[in-house]
Design a protein around this motif. Structure first.
Motif, PDB file in Angstrom:
ATOM      1  N   ALA A  48       0.831  -1.211   0.000  1.00 12.77           N
ATOM      2  CA  ALA A  48       0.000   0.000   0.000  1.00 12.77           C
ATOM      3  C   ALA A  48       0.860   1.253   0.000  1.00 12.77           C
ATOM      4  N   MET A  49       1.918   1.269   0.769  1.00 12.28           N
ATOM      5  CA  MET A  49       2.778   2.449   0.832  1.00 12.28           C
ATOM      6  C   MET A  49       3.532   2.653  -0.482  1.00 12.28           C
ATOM      7  N   TYR A  50       4.005   1.569  -1.090  1.00  3.92           N
ATOM      8  CA  TYR A  50       4.668   1.674  -2.392  1.00  3.92           C
ATOM      9  C   TYR A  50       3.732   2.334  -3.409  1.00  3.92           C
ATOM     10  N   ARG A  51       2.496   1.852  -3.453  1.00 10.25           N
ATOM     11  CA  ARG A  51       1.535   2.383  -4.424  1.00 10.25           C
ATOM     12  C   ARG A  51       1.250   3.858  -4.171  1.00 10.25           C
ATOM     13  N   GLN A  52       1.126   4.233  -2.894  1.00  9.87           N
ATOM     14  CA  GLN A  52       0.828   5.625  -2.564  1.00  9.87           C
ATOM     15  C   GLN A  52       1.935   6.561  -3.033  1.00  9.87           C
ATOM     16  N   PHE A  53       3.173   6.224  -2.759  1.00 13.53           N
ATOM     17  CA  PHE A  53       4.278   7.097  -3.140  1.00 13.53           C
ATOM     18  C   PHE A  53       4.481   7.096  -4.656  1.00 13.53           C
ATOM     19  N   ASN A  54       4.204   5.993  -5.307  1.00 13.91           N
ATOM     20  CA  ASN A  54       4.275   5.972  -6.767  1.00 13.91           C
ATOM     21  C   ASN A  54       3.242   6.920  -7.365  1.00 13.91           C
ATOM     22  N   ALA A  55       2.023   6.850  -6.861  1.00 11.93           N
ATOM     23  CA  ALA A  55       0.932   7.649  -7.415  1.00 11.93           C
ATOM     24  C   ALA A  55       1.083   9.132  -7.104  1.00 11.93           C
ATOM     25  N   GLU A  56       1.494   9.466  -5.887  1.00 15.15           N
ATOM     26  CA  GLU A  56       1.510  10.859  -5.459  1.00 15.15           C
ATOM     27  C   GLU A  56       2.784  11.596  -5.836  1.00 15.15           C
TER      28      GLU A  56
END
Length: 750
Positions: free
Chosen positions: A498-506
């Motif tokens: 979840a954290m990987y996806r968040q930083f990738n997206a933002e």
């Protein structure tokens, strides 16, 4: 008597040496990769630790071969013939009757003095596992060995066959005598004394060529020890990479042979098992033709295969005694007739590739994880400089207001990113709690609590049911710890995803999927331990004094094996927890740095402390250098992968040259001069990092592997790089530069 160094290496010996050369070549490629990371400020403590873990696996890799047989099957003679014919005589005692009285391990550790360590048989009276006694050398008797002196080595081995006489009560307490178990093969003499082995276990540390390459030979004394020494049943035999089960053509397959096979080999080794039908020279008869003799040998081999329920191709008829004589006297005809070379070839073709595949998979997985982190950081760095260039190019011809607006936008990005870092801090807090839970579940203190509780259950009953309940209690508790680890590992993986996806997206980071961790192997290990214990004691309803003592010794050995399991799990989990957090932390640091750089560039333009054009040129040069770093890290990574992919046989030539003492094979001199001529053309190219890397790698391939294929590959790559920079001029380079000297010139050229 000195060792005869002129005896040619066997096929198996050559393969083991080639495998050792392969491991060294991979280790050298990893060293160069780590060195480059350090020089380019791309390393950190986590990466260094993980790289060292991989390199340590290569350095400490061992390949173990266990020899299992009842007595008088010629097992020790087979070990002499396969591995120690270079001494020109028998090294392990071999004669009629029982010669190996205790389990014996032959290995080499350069950090230890060449010697024979012997553990007194009285250690069986203590409820202490052999694994723990290994760490306490004060409990062992030492006999110094003079390396290279065959008489000294053989004399030390004579101690392994020593016995002593004790009364019946002591023999029973040692677990070596029981009126109800005739398989022990021991009985009181007229005076009421029982002859027992003087030693419980032997470890031989000797600098033999094969042992120096990481081979470990395990010689077992027969069913009486296999069934009553927990270390053999639970550890040495199940963990051996290959097991040679030795039968005798003059004895056939006895009841005890079948028991050994079905109870201790077939369940633990579906692969890596070889059945050796020894003493076929007993079937040689001058009154019969060679065809008749071979037909009888084949008939016996077929019968053995049917009895053991194994394929005929796993049966190897040999004469170990004649094979040893043939090697010592250099008699090729006798060696062929002994059929020993067929067994050696089978070991070489199966054992070495099998071991290489295991190590390759481990190193490849670990290196790919390291490489992906480094490559992602470089890509992120490059993307940051490209964005800066795009922004500064957009300022050409613009007034100060536009510059100020851009500075404000970058400040807002940094503020937003710093706000996101609070999520990362929260992640670290949750991650830390999960890590503590994982470490607690596989801590030695946790295991000690389980062991104490299980011991209390066992003390309450002399019946085997109560003793088995103690083992069940321990296994159940350990399985519960593994369940807790699995739960926390799954939650940690979900959290990181979840954290990987968040930083990738933002924030446009390039984090892939987090590395997962599998606990299945620990469950399998636990199941194997439980199965071995139940098989040993499941049918016992009432524990006699001897059985009770034996079960308790097994329990202590199981507890020691569990300790190894917990220690292994703790090390691997620690490595994983560092690795799963490293990508996001590395890219976050890089993103923070890029935001500061972007803001600094715009401010310098606003303050007129730096011209816009000069700053664009500077950034473009830096981007070019990063492109070159990306190309170079790819090349270094490919070098490691090429070494890993190379079969061990590809290093056979180097292994043979090294065995002959030729550190620089003559037939490679011309190829080396060609390589260095290519290097000459590369050194004067400004910023040609990838081309310079090729020069160093060509030398590395030559210095690390001495294989023609590896050198040809490096030369081809170097030649391609020459074409890219040939217009840059040339500089003479001496013919005799080492890899380190080439490295120094590369750094100077940079």
């Amino acid at each position: 008597m000195p060792v005869d160094t002129e005896v040619p290496p066997t096929e198996f010996g050559q393969r083991v040496a080639a495998y050792s050369a392969w491991r060294k070549a991979v280790a050298e490629a990893l060293r160069r990769y780590g060195h480059w990371l350090d020089e380019n400020s791309l390393s950190d403590p986590s990466l260094k630790s993980r790289l060292e873990t991989i390199s340590q696996r290569l350095r400490e890799d061992r390949m173990s071969v266990a020899f299992v047989a009842e007595f008088s099957r010629g097992k020790s003679e087979l070990i002499n013939a396969l591995f120690f014919s270079g001494y020109g005589r028998r090294i392990l005692p071999s004669s009629a009757g029982r010669t190996t009285m205790c389990p014996t391990e032959l290995m080499y550790d350069a950090a230890q003095t060449p010697c024979l360590w012997l553990l007194p048989i009285e250690s069986r009276l203590r409820d202490v596992a052999l694994a723990e006694l290994r760490a306490d050398l004060s409990q062992w008797h030492q006999i110094t060995i003079e390396p290279g002196n065959a008489d000294s080595v053989a004399g030390a081995f004579e101690a392994v066959r020593e016995t002593k006489r004790v009364d019946v009560a002591e023999a029973r307490a040692l677990g070596l005598y029981s009126e109800d178990d005739d398989r022990l093969g021991l009985a009181p003499d007229a005076s009421g004394q029982v002859e027992v082995p003087r030693w419980r276990h032997a470890v031989v540390n000797i600098p033999d060529p094969l042992l120096e390459q990481g081979l470990v030979v395990i010689d077992t004394p027969g069913l009486n020890a296999i069934g009553h020494e927990p270390e053999l049943t639970l550890n040495l035999i199940p963990s051996a990479d290959a097991v040679l089960f030795v039968l005798a053509a003059d004895a056939g397959v006895t009841r005890s042979d079948i028991d050994v096979w079905r109870e201790h080999i077939a369940p633990t080794h579906r692969t890596g098992r070889f059945v050796v039908l020894n003493k076929i020279d007993g079937l040689w008869d001058e009154l019969r033709s060679e065809r008749e003799i071979n037909a009888e040998i084949e008939q016996q081999a077929q019968s053995v295969a049917q009895t053991l329920e194994i394929g005929r191709d796993r049966i190897y008829p040999v004469s170990a005694q004649k094979g040893l004589v043939a090697k010592v006297h250099n008699d090729p005809a006798l060696l062929d007739r002994s059929r020993l070379k067929t067994l050696e070839l089978a070991l070489a073709n199966e054992l070495v590739p099998q071991q290489q595949a295991v190590v390759r998979e481990h190193v490849q997985r670990g290196f790919d994880e390291l490489y992906s982190v480094t490559f992602a950081v470089l890509q992120s760095r490059r993307r940051g400089f490209v964005e800066q260039l795009f922004e500064l190019n957009g300022l050409r011809g613009k007034n100060r207001n536009v510059v100020e607006l851009m500075a404000g936008r970058i400040k807002n990005e940094r503020t937003e990113f710093e706000r996101s870092l609070r999520h990362l801090q929260a992640l670290r807090a949750v991650f830390g709690r999960h890590s503590q839970g994982i470490y607690a579940a596989v801590s030695i203190d946790q295991l000690k609590r389980h062991v104490r509780a299980a011991r209390e259950v066992m003390k309450a009953s002399n019946f085997s049911l109560g003793l088995r309940d103690g083992m069940t209690s321990l296994v159940t508790s350990v399985r519960g710890d593994l369940d807790e680890v699995s739960r926390l590992v799954d939650e940690t993986g979900t959290l990181m995803t979840a954290m990987y996806r968040q930083f990738n997206a933002e924030h446009g980071l390039t984090l892939g999927q987090p590395m997962l961790f599998a606990t299945k192997r620990y469950y399998l290990e636990l199941a194997q331990i439980e199965s071995l214990y139940r098989k040993q004691f499941g049918a016992i309803s009432l524990a006699t004094t001897e059985k009770s003592a034996l079960m308790k010794r097994f329990f202590e050995s199981v507890a020691a094996r569990m300790k190894e399991l917990y220690e292994l799990a703790a090390r691997e989990l620690e490595t994983w927890l560092r690795a799963v957090l490293a990508p996001i932390e590395g890219q976050v640091r890089e993103h923070q740095l890029q935001l500061r750089r972007r803001l600094d560039s715009v401010r310098r333009v606003m303050d007129a402390s730096d011209s816009l054009e000069s700053r664009i040129v500077e950034l473009d040069d830096t981007r070019t250098q990063i492109d070159q770093q990306l190309a170079l890290v790819q090349e270094l990574g490919e070098q490691v992968r090429q070494c890993l992919a190379q079969p061990a046989e590809g290093y056979m030539h180097h292994a043979m040259q090294a065995a002959a003492g030729d550190e620089f094979p003559q037939d490679m001199q011309a190829a080396r001069r060609e390589a260095m001529a290519s290097i000459d053309e590369l050194l004067d190219a400004p910023l040609a990092e990838s081309a310079l890397a090729e020069s160093a790698l060509a030398e590395s391939a030559f210095a690390g592997t001495r294989t023609t294929d590896a050198l040809d590959s490096a030369l081809d790559s170097a030649t391609a790089s020459v074409a890219l920079v040939q217009e840059q001029g040339q500089q003479a380079l001496p013919d005799d530069l080492s890899a380190d000297e080439v490295d120094a010139l590369v750094r100077q050229a940079r």
